[in-house]
Design an enzyme around this catalytic site. Structure first.
Site, PDB file in Angstrom:
ATOM      1  N   CYS A 103       0.707  -1.305  -0.067  1.00  0.00           N
ATOM      2  CA  CYS A 103       0.026   0.096   0.015  1.00  0.00           C
ATOM      3  C   CYS A 103       0.908   1.207   0.030  1.00  0.00           C
ATOM      4  O   CYS A 103       1.654   1.471  -1.044  1.00  0.00           O
ATOM      5  CB  CYS A 103      -0.660  -0.080   1.126  1.00  0.00           C
ATOM      6  SG  CYS A 103      -1.900   1.302   1.478  1.00  0.00           S
ATOM      7  N   HIS A 120      -6.749  -3.553  -4.842  1.00  0.00           N
ATOM      8  CA  HIS A 120      -5.767  -3.060  -3.853  1.00  0.00           C
ATOM      9  C   HIS A 120      -5.763  -4.090  -2.659  1.00  0.00           C
ATOM     10  O   HIS A 120      -6.831  -4.751  -2.315  1.00  0.00           O
ATOM     11  CB  HIS A 120      -6.138  -1.553  -3.345  1.00  0.00           C
ATOM     12  CG  HIS A 120      -4.930  -0.947  -2.725  1.00  0.00           C
ATOM     13  ND1 HIS A 120      -3.663  -0.418  -3.516  1.00  0.00           N
ATOM     14  CD2 HIS A 120      -4.921  -0.684  -1.598  1.00  0.00           C
ATOM     15  CE1 HIS A 120      -2.943  -0.044  -2.626  1.00  0.00           C
ATOM     16  NE2 HIS A 120      -3.635   0.125  -1.523  1.00  0.00           N
ATOM     17  N   ASP A 166      -7.311  -2.474  -9.331  1.00  0.00           N
ATOM     18  CA  ASP A 166      -6.836  -1.395  -8.315  1.00  0.00           C
ATOM     19  C   ASP A 166      -6.779   0.030  -9.160  1.00  0.00           C
ATOM     20  O   ASP A 166      -6.740   0.273 -10.398  1.00  0.00           O
ATOM     21  CB  ASP A 166      -5.302  -1.484  -8.157  1.00  0.00           C
ATOM     22  CG  ASP A 166      -5.037  -0.893  -6.758  1.00  0.00           C
ATOM     23  OD1 ASP A 166      -5.845   0.030  -6.307  1.00  0.00           O
ATOM     24  OD2 ASP A 166      -3.960  -1.354  -5.891  1.00  0.00           O
TER      25      ASP A 166
END
Length: 295
Positions: free
Chosen positions: A171, A263, A231
Site C-alpha cells: 500500500c 488493492h 486497483d
C-alpha cells in the site's frame, strides 16, 4: 510396517534382556533392542530450519531518533542470511504486518519493520496511530528514508547477516519501498501496489505526498512490482507508465498484474484478499529475494 525407503532402527546389542520395556526418555526399546534415537539429529536440524525469534526492539531512525521496530530472525539458519526491511501499510504497524515479518524469518531471512508512526503516537493502537499520521498528511519522505536507512544498518550488523538488504512495502509502503530503493544503496526492492509514484493523491485525500517518478534514474537495485488489475491507486495505466520509464532508463524490473485482484490483495484479514494472486505473489517474492539476497 515401515514405508518404502525408511531406515530400520539401529539394533542395540545386549539390551534385549532383563524384561525391561520402552524407555521414552532415552529412546530405547529394551524389549526389541532398538534405538529410536536414530536420525534424531537429522530431524532436529530440519525442525530448526524454520525456528525463529521475534519481538519488539528499539532502533535508531531518521535524525538519530530512537523508534520502535519489530524484528524477526531465524534462530539457526546454518549459513549467512539475507535481510529485509518490511514497510507497513497505511493502516499501520499492526499484527498482520508483524506476521509478514515472521514469515520472512521462517523462510531464512532477518526481517525488521520500523514503526513509522511511533513519533506521533507511541503506544497507541495501530488504528489510532494511523489516524493521527493521516491527519498530518502522512509520513514525510525524508523521514521515511532515514528510518529505512536505520533499519538496514541494524540488519547488516546482525550476527550471521550476509550484508545484503532488501526492502518490501505494501500500500503506502509500496511507494515508500520504491522511494527507499531510489534513495539508499539496497540489493532488492518489492513494491506491492504502491500508489502515487506517477500521479499525486486525488483531491480530498489527506496525504500530502508528491509523485516520485523523477527519482527512477537513481533506483539502486532490481525492483519487483506486484499489482492488481482492478486497483485504482495505482491504476494499471500508472504501473505501465512506471515500467516504461524503468525500461527507458535500463533499470532491472519485473512487474506482474493480477486479473480479478484490486488493492491490498495480500491482506488476509480484509475482503480484498485474493488467494490465487497472493500465493503467486509470495512465490515470486521468494524467487526474487532468493536471487538477489542469498549468499
Amino acid at each position: 510396517m515401515r514405508g518404502a525407503g525408511a531406515a530400520a532402527p539401529r539394533r542395540l546389542a545386549g539390551l534385549g534382556a532383563g524384561g525391561r520395556g520402552y524407555d521414552k526418555r532415552r529412546g530405547y526399546d529394551y524389549r526389541r533392542g532398538y534405538d529410536y534415537r536414530q536420525g534424531y539429529e537429522e530431524r532436529e536440524a530440519a525442525r530448526m530450519k524454520d525456528a525463529l525469534m521475534a519481538g519488539t526492539i528499539s532502533i535508531t531512525g531518521h535524525g538519530g531518533d530512537e523508534i520502535e521496530a519489530y524484528l524477526a530472525r531465524p534462530v539457526d539458519p546454518g549459513s549467512p542470511f539475507g535481510s529485509v526491511v518490511v514497510i507497513h501499510h497505511m493502516p499501520g504497524y499492526d499484527a498482520e504486518t508483524q506476521e509478514i515479518a515472521r514469515r520472512f524469518a521462517a523462510n531464512g531471512y532477518a526481517a525488521l519493520m520500523p514503526n513509522l508512526y511511533y513519533r506521533e503516537a507511541p503506544g497507541a493502537s495501530p488504528d489510532d496511530a494511523a489516524a493521527a499520521v493521516r491527519a498530518l498528511g502522512g509520513v514525510p519522505d525524508e523521514r521515511l528514508v532515514g528510518d529505512v536507512a536505520g533499519a538496514a544498518a541494524h540488519l547488516r550488523a546482525l550476527d550471521g547477516a550476509n550484508g545484503k538488504v532488501g526492502v518490501i512495502g505494501y500500500c503506502s509502503g509500496g511507494r515508500q519501498s520504491f522511494l527507499a530503493a531510489c534513495s539508499l544503496q539496497l540489493e532488492a526492492a518489492v513494491d506491492c501496489y504502491g500508489a502515487f509514484i506517477i500521479s499525486p493523491p486525488p483531491e480530498g485525500m489527506p496525504l500530502k505526498v508528491q509523485p516520485i517518478i523523477g527519482l527512477a534514474k537513481d533506483l539502486s537495485c532490481p525492483l519487483l512490482g506486484l499489482f492488481g488489475a482492478d486497483d485504482k491507486n495505482p491504476a494499471p495505466a500508472e504501473t505501465q507508465e512506471l515500467a516504461k520509464e524503468l525500461s527507458a532508463l535500463g533499470k532491472t524490473h519485473e512487474f506482474h498484474t493480477y486479473d480479478g485482484a484490486g488493492h491490498a490483495f495480500f491482506a488476509v484479514n480484509r475482503p480484498s484478499y485474493r488467494v490465487e494472486a497472493a500465493n503467486d505473489g509470495w512465490q515470486r517474492i521468494w524467487e526474487f529475494f532468493g536471487r538477489y539476497l542469498a549468499s
